[in-house]
Each structure stands twice: as structure tokens, then as C-alpha cells.
Design an enzyme around this catalytic site. Structure first.
Site, mmCIF file in Angstrom:
data_model
loop_
_atom_site.group_PDB
_atom_site.id
_atom_site.type_symbol
_atom_site.label_atom_id
_atom_site.label_comp_id
_atom_site.label_asym_id
_atom_site.label_seq_id
_atom_site.Cartn_x
_atom_site.Cartn_y
_atom_site.Cartn_z
ATOM 1 N N ARG A 1 9.207 17.077 69.294
ATOM 2 C CA ARG A 1 8.039 16.684 68.511
ATOM 3 C C ARG A 1 7.334 15.487 69.158
ATOM 4 O O ARG A 1 7.973 14.552 69.641
ATOM 5 C CB ARG A 1 8.435 16.346 67.074
ATOM 6 N N ARG B 1 -4.050 2.608 39.414
ATOM 7 C CA ARG B 1 -4.827 3.556 40.204
ATOM 8 C C ARG B 1 -4.709 4.996 39.716
ATOM 9 O O ARG B 1 -5.324 5.900 40.270
ATOM 10 C CB ARG B 1 -4.384 3.483 41.667
ATOM 11 N N PRO C 1 5.442 2.162 45.650
ATOM 12 C CA PRO C 1 6.880 1.953 45.459
ATOM 13 C C PRO C 1 7.691 2.958 46.269
ATOM 14 O O PRO C 1 7.430 4.162 46.228
ATOM 15 C CB PRO C 1 7.059 2.168 43.950
ATOM 16 N N GLU C 2 8.665 2.436 47.026
ATOM 17 C CA GLU C 2 9.487 3.266 47.893
ATOM 18 C C GLU C 2 10.893 3.358 47.305
ATOM 19 O O GLU C 2 11.129 2.948 46.167
ATOM 20 C CB GLU C 2 9.474 2.680 49.308
ATOM 21 N N HIS D 1 -4.531 -0.222 31.783
ATOM 22 C CA HIS D 1 -3.911 0.539 32.871
ATOM 23 C C HIS D 1 -2.557 1.117 32.467
ATOM 24 O O HIS D 1 -1.716 1.405 33.323
ATOM 25 C CB HIS D 1 -3.733 -0.351 34.100
#
Length: 271
Positions: free
Chosen positions: A152, A111, A2-3, A90
Site C-alpha cells: 500500500r 456540532r 473523541p478517540e 447543544h
């Protein structure tokens, strides 16, 4: 993972249920998250009042009358408001709210990469203190990105995934924004012009805003606090579309793998 749009969607969905509520209990079924849940956390939380819910990058900050909870949804987690629904294998913990014994905020985390931490000073916590600016707030623009990229050689996609540079952008939205800006994901960050960085910053803001309006992206497990999936996956233009025609030029979308993550791009539109 999730962002920013998924975490912000979760935050907005939780506010009506949690703001002003008192914590009755913390029911822990499995402490083995990314960082183990402290054994005494339930005792510290009982009776605390939730003042507000904020967000910093991909972290939720549940502000209490003393300190705050720092919550992370992990790789594929979701935080939902549930009633007396039985917990599944879960579901590592429930935050039980006073006033209705059936009302719980439950983490589903297949997870076990999520997190539940408490800090008296969360903005100084090591997970939060070094995060870069929020891309949907003032101060984030092409000039900022250009300054952080100066000299960079890291690939531009990887620069965008660095939470110390900009908070909350993950692989899905980095891919989508780079497509919108016409920049190849492996382009060295220090070799992109100021004008292209202006376009990229605008694309990041636009893509995140559109995703937020759609409730985020559900590719597999994410759901909002009411259990509903996000719908931005229907608007994805390159991510997960290897071999499909580019929506601009019809060339096949390409896929490359770097750093255990896949990048999707148009080899004709993104030079």
C-alpha cells in the site's frame, strides 16, 4: 473528535450509573444528529433494562435486555450524568433512568455529529461489523499492521486513521505514536520495515494506555461523564506543538496538512 481513550473513559464513568438501571424515558430536543434519531425510539426504550456498557472503536454499545444502543460522541461531544440541570442549546437528548427522576445521561454535541441508534444485533450493524481489531486487545501487533500495509502507498498516518484497519485511533494518538516510533507521518505504509512496525504497534499501545490513565485528552470540548476534562494534553509531545522544541532533539516541531487534518512531527527524529 473523541478517540478511543476518551470514549473508554466515558464508558467506565457511566457503568456505575447505568449498569442494571431501567430506562424511564428518552427526552429528545433535537433529532438532527449525524443520523436522525428515530421518532419511535423513546417508545422502544421505555422500560428496557441496561445490562452493560461496551465499546467498539469510537462507539459506545449500551447493551439492553433486547439489542443495544449505538452511541457516538461526534466531533466534539460528551456524554454526562446530570441531575436536574437545565438543558442547553447543544444538548439534543437525555436518557432518563428510573428510580430517580432527576438522573439523566445527557449528550452535549455542539456540532450535531453524534449518533443515537438502536440495533437488535449491533455487532452486525454496518457501523460496527467492519471495524478492525482493538489496539489494546490481543491480536494487535506489528505483524498485523505489516500485513495490512503490504503493497500500500497510503501514508502511514492515514492507514492508522482507517477504522477498518484498526479501531479507535484518531489523529492525536496517531501523531503521538508515530513520533514515539520515529516514523514520518507521510511515509508510505508499504515501505516500513517489520521492525519499525513492531515499534509502532508498541508505541500505539503505550500512548493509548497512558492517555487512558490520564482520562483522555481535552483540547476543546471533551469531558468525562462526571464533567471532568482529560489531562493527557499535558503529556502531548508533538500534537499541537508546531514550532515548539522537540522533547528529544530540540528541533522545532513541524506541521503539515493532508486530508483536512494536521500532522505534527519532528523533521529530525522522524525521517
Amino acid at each position: 473528535m473523541p478517540e478511543l481513550p476518551e470514549v473508554e473513559t466515558t464508558r467506565r464513568g457511566l457503568i456505575p450509573w447505568m449498569r442494571g438501571a431501567r430506562i424511564a424515558d428518552l427526552v429528545v430536543r433535537d433529532r438532527r444528529l449525524r443520523w436522525p434519531i428515530a421518532p419511535d425510539l423513546g417508545a422502544r426504550l421505555r422500560g428496557r433494562t441496561i445490562k452493560d456498557i461496551g465499546r467498539r472503536g469510537k462507539y459506545l454499545l449500551v447493551w439492553l435486555d433486547r439489542g443495544a444502543l449505538i452511541l457516538h460522541l461526534g466531533m466534539s461531544g460528551s456524554l454526562r450524568v446530570v441531575g436536574d440541570t437545565p438543558a442547553g442549546p447543544h444538548d439534543p437528548f437525555d436518557l432518563v433512568l428510573a428510580g430517580d427522576p432527576r438522573m439523566r445521561v445527557r449528550l452535549r454535541d455542539p456540532r450535531r455529529f453524534g449518533a443515537l441508534l438502536h440495533s437488535d444485533d449491533p455487532l452486525s450493524h454496518p457501523l460496527i461489523a467492519t471495524l478492525g481489531p482493538e489496539p489494546l486487545e490481543a491480536g494487535f501487533d506489528g505483524r498485523y499492521l505489516r500485513e495490512r500495509a503490504r503493497g500500500r502507498t497510503v501514508a502511514i498516518r492515514d492507514l492508522l486513521l482507517n477504522g477498518h484497519v484498526v479501531a479507535g485511533i484518531g489523529n492525536i494518538y496517531a501523531n503521538e505514536a508515530l513520533f514515539e516510533a520515529g516514523i514520518h507521518p507521510r511515509r508510505p505504509a508499504g515501505r516500513i520495515s517489520a521492525g519499525r512496525y513492531d515499534a509502532l504497534a508498541g508505541a500505539i499501545i503505550a500512548v493509548l494506555s497512558q492517555a487512558l490513565s490520564a482520562g483522555g485528552t481535552t483540547l476543546k470540548d471533551f469531558a468525562a461523564s462526571d464533567g471532568q476534562p482529560g489531562y493527557f494534553q499535558q503529556q502531548l509531545r508533538v500534537y499541537g506543538r508546531a514550532g515548539a522544541p522537540c522533547p528529544r532533539c530540540a528541533a522545532p516541531i513541524a506541521r503539515l496538512t493532508a486530508g483536512a487534518r494536521s500532522s505534527y512531527y519532528c523533521p529530525r527524529c522522524q525521517h
